[in-house]
Design an enzyme around this catalytic site. Structure first.
Site, PDB file in Angstrom:
ATOM      1  N   SER A   1     -44.393 -23.632 -20.038  1.00  0.00           N
ATOM      2  CA  SER A   1     -45.708 -22.978 -20.757  1.00  0.00           C
ATOM      3  C   SER A   1     -45.028 -22.911 -22.316  1.00  0.00           C
ATOM      4  O   SER A   1     -44.082 -23.444 -22.649  1.00  0.00           O
ATOM      5  CB  SER A   1     -45.744 -21.655 -19.972  1.00  0.00           C
ATOM      6  OG  SER A   1     -44.552 -20.963 -20.572  1.00  0.00           O
ATOM      7  N   LYS A   2     -46.047 -22.320 -23.065  1.00  0.00           N
ATOM      8  CA  LYS A   2     -45.807 -22.236 -24.424  1.00  0.00           C
ATOM      9  C   LYS A   2     -44.619 -21.573 -24.854  1.00  0.00           C
ATOM     10  O   LYS A   2     -43.978 -21.828 -25.860  1.00  0.00           O
ATOM     11  CB  LYS A   2     -46.976 -21.313 -24.897  1.00  0.00           C
ATOM     12  CG  LYS A   2     -48.232 -22.238 -25.012  1.00  0.00           C
ATOM     13  CD  LYS A   2     -49.405 -21.332 -25.725  1.00  0.00           C
ATOM     14  CE  LYS A   2     -50.480 -22.119 -25.743  1.00  0.00           C
ATOM     15  NZ  LYS A   2     -51.569 -21.506 -25.325  1.00  0.00           N
ATOM     16  N   ARG A   3     -43.973 -20.733 -23.787  1.00  0.00           N
ATOM     17  CA  ARG A   3     -42.861 -20.014 -24.085  1.00  0.00           C
ATOM     18  C   ARG A   3     -41.516 -21.056 -24.253  1.00  0.00           C
ATOM     19  O   ARG A   3     -40.526 -20.850 -24.858  1.00  0.00           O
ATOM     20  CB  ARG A   3     -42.590 -18.520 -23.421  1.00  0.00           C
ATOM     21  CG  ARG A   3     -42.416 -18.858 -22.201  1.00  0.00           C
ATOM     22  CD  ARG A   3     -42.437 -17.753 -21.367  1.00  0.00           C
ATOM     23  NE  ARG A   3     -42.361 -18.044 -19.815  1.00  0.00           N
ATOM     24  CZ  ARG A   3     -41.026 -18.203 -18.999  1.00  0.00           C
ATOM     25  NH1 ARG A   3     -40.113 -18.104 -19.782  1.00  0.00           N
ATOM     26  NH2 ARG A   3     -41.077 -18.620 -17.899  1.00  0.00           N
ATOM     27  N   HIS A   4     -41.654 -22.181 -23.821  1.00  0.00           N
ATOM     28  CA  HIS A   4     -40.712 -23.029 -23.754  1.00  0.00           C
ATOM     29  C   HIS A   4     -40.898 -23.983 -25.033  1.00  0.00           C
ATOM     30  O   HIS A   4     -40.097 -25.059 -25.054  1.00  0.00           O
ATOM     31  CB  HIS A   4     -40.694 -24.192 -22.387  1.00  0.00           C
ATOM     32  CG  HIS A   4     -40.539 -23.361 -21.162  1.00  0.00           C
ATOM     33  ND1 HIS A   4     -41.499 -23.143 -20.338  1.00  0.00           N
ATOM     34  CD2 HIS A   4     -39.261 -22.868 -20.714  1.00  0.00           C
ATOM     35  CE1 HIS A   4     -40.758 -22.591 -19.237  1.00  0.00           C
ATOM     36  NE2 HIS A   4     -39.655 -22.258 -19.509  1.00  0.00           N
ATOM     37  N   GLY A   5     -41.738 -23.836 -25.947  1.00  0.00           N
ATOM     38  CA  GLY A   5     -42.013 -24.768 -26.926  1.00  0.00           C
ATOM     39  C   GLY A   5     -43.420 -25.760 -26.678  1.00  0.00           C
ATOM     40  O   GLY A   5     -44.241 -25.172 -26.115  1.00  0.00           O
TER      41      GLY A   5
END
Ligand code: GLU
Length: 481
Positions: free
Chosen positions: A253-257
């Site tokens: 998800s976005k928190r992984h980049g």
């Protein structure tokens, strides 16, 4: 004879195309090509509040960029259209009426508030939240009364006791007990078909033979199979592939980049790198060869070769593939892809010599794992951008290096212009004059003439800088304090 292979990619246009969805599209596309079938693009836009035309456009653009092309879709072609669910509403109504008439679905008037408090209550009791069937057996009279009061019902599918079993091409035999499936909504109170219902009607009417999608849909499949049964239709074959995980093993998800295909494109990844990367996630080519063109992937691909284990995203691997494909780019394509980054950095490329620009691009490609990294090296070649990095400064002001720099400057002064074929003799002469070799010499030269500690091969860089600029920079280096 088996029915022809028809597969579909069915994104909801509620945002950018996630690389995980790009991978689902790729699997469908590959399977269709391998089986000489048809790949269909269907837009699932029944969530009117979250679906946008801009997102549809972006998805189409990203798929085209990746080279995942469809034969039937919202932009034309095909006999099973329209290919946007929002344009197929009348189709859904007919089948919903049929299911209602036969008693397979019922009208449910429970308010969202009631359903929410039911859910909370069940969770508090430690039981799985599910609809309690309150409206399952309403009489005609009760229904008319509530309708006359203006209450709008949803339509719920009646799930009877039993087990739903199917063969998944990736997971094998899957079995779901109906206890875990509550009576589910097929038409919402605003008359919109819910996902499971619209999906079944469309997959059937588009004669989809195989549904290849992410494992996040596994729990929908028994519901869809119940709908097929109630409608008297043969379900397609299912294949649910594992989802891509982030390095912490939670869904990517976005928190992984970056997660969107367009983000990777904008950063400077090539479509062939991303495709090659996506296919390697969870699929090992029989040959063991990791660098594969789309044609080679089509040749070697099989659904049964997909792993049941969830793959982990590795940006490092993606960058490794990208640097490989950047090195393989032909000159014209490379220049076309790199010049926008020159312009972005404020360099007036149109005023510059084309050959010179081409030479810079060809030299720098060896150093790039992402196209946008070219910006980091422009200061070497464009004086208006030139500066000494801190680490380079530290090296250059080191007292012992001052004398060496002066010796280097004097030696260069005695040379005529530095050309491609003279650069290596110059370097050899500098080795002799300074008594240094390897990193102690080359590091200093690089720092003094490019302002950097790392960069393109020195022997190829010097001719592009030219004698005058080399000397100017060495003098600047000598003035550093
Ligand atoms: N619209 C669904 C999604 O984007 C499609 C699921 C399916 O392939 O059935 O996840």
């Amino acid at each position: 004879m088996n029915a022809p292979v028809r597969v579909r990619f069915a994104p909801a246009p509620t945002g950018l195309l996630h690389i995980g969805n790009g991978r689902t599209a790729l699997f469908n596309y590959l399977f269709a090509r391998k089986e000489r079938g048809t790949f269909i693009l269907r837009i699932e836009d029944t969530d009117v509040e979250r679906s946008t035309d801009a997102s549809i456009e972006a998805i189409l653009q990203d798929l085209r960029w990746l080279g995942i092309l469809w034969e039937e879709g919202p932009d034309g072609g095909g006999q099973s259209g329209p290919y946007r669910q929002s344009q197929r509403l009348s189709l859904y109504h007919g089948d919903a009426e049929k299911l209602l008439g036969e008693g397979n679905v019922y009208k449910c008037f429970c308010s969202p508030e009631r359903l929410e408090s039911l859910r909370k209550e069940q969770l508090a009791r430690g039981t799985m939240p599910k609809y309690d069937g309150r409206c399952r057996n309403l009489s005609e009279g009760e229904i008319s009364k509530m309708e006359s009061e203006g209450l709008l019902p949803v339509l719920r599918f009646r799930v009877d006791k039993g087990t739903v079993v199917f063969e998944d091409l990736i997971h094998g035999r899957m079995s779901f007990d109906s206890d875990g499936i509550s009576d589910f909504i097929i038409v919402r109170s605003d008359g919109m078909a819910a996902y499971n219902f619209a999906c079944v009607i469309d997959d059937h009417s588009m004669q989809i033979s195989h549904v290849i999608r992410g494992e996040d849909h596994l729990s929908n499949t028994p519901r869809q199979i119940l709908l097929y049964r109630a409608l008297g239709w043969q379900p397609p074959v299912f294949a649910h592939h594992p989802l891509i995980l982030g390095p912490d093993r939670s869904p990517l998800s976005k928190r992984h980049g970056a997660t969107a295909v367009s983000q990777y494109r904008e950063e400077g990844f090539l479509p062939e790198s991303l495709l090659n990367y996506l296919i390697l996630l969870g699929w090992t080519p029989p040959s063991g060869e990791e660098i594969l063109s789309l044609e080679e992937i089509v040749e070697a691909f099989s659904l049964s070769g997909l792993s049941r284990n969830a793959p982990t995203h590795s940006r490092k691997k993606l960058e490794w593939l990208n640097s490989h494909y950047i090195r393989k780019m032909d000159k014209d394509r490379l220049i076309r892809h790199l010049l926008p980054y020159f312009e972005k950095a404020g360099i007036a490329v149109h005023a510059l010599d084309e050959t010179y620009l081409a030479q810079i691009c060809v030299l720098l490609k060896e150093n790039l794992s992402i196209l946008s990294q070219v910006e980091d090296y422009l200061s070497i070649f464009f004086d208006e951008k030139f500066f000494f990095e801190e680490e380079a400064k530290t090296l250059l002001i080191f007292p012992e290096n001052r004398n060496l720099l002066q010796t280097i400057l004097n030696a260069i002064e005695g040379w005529s212009e530095i050309e491609d074929d003279s650069a290596s003799s110059l370097l050899r002469q500098l080795e002799e004059k300074t008594g240094r070799k390897g990193k102690p010499l080359y590091g200093l030269l690089r720092a003094g003439m490019t302002g950097k500690m790392k960069g393109p091969e020195l022997v190829k860089t010097l001719p592009l800088l030219g004698k005058e600029r080399m000397m100017k920079r060495l003098k600047m280096a000598l003035e550093l304090t």
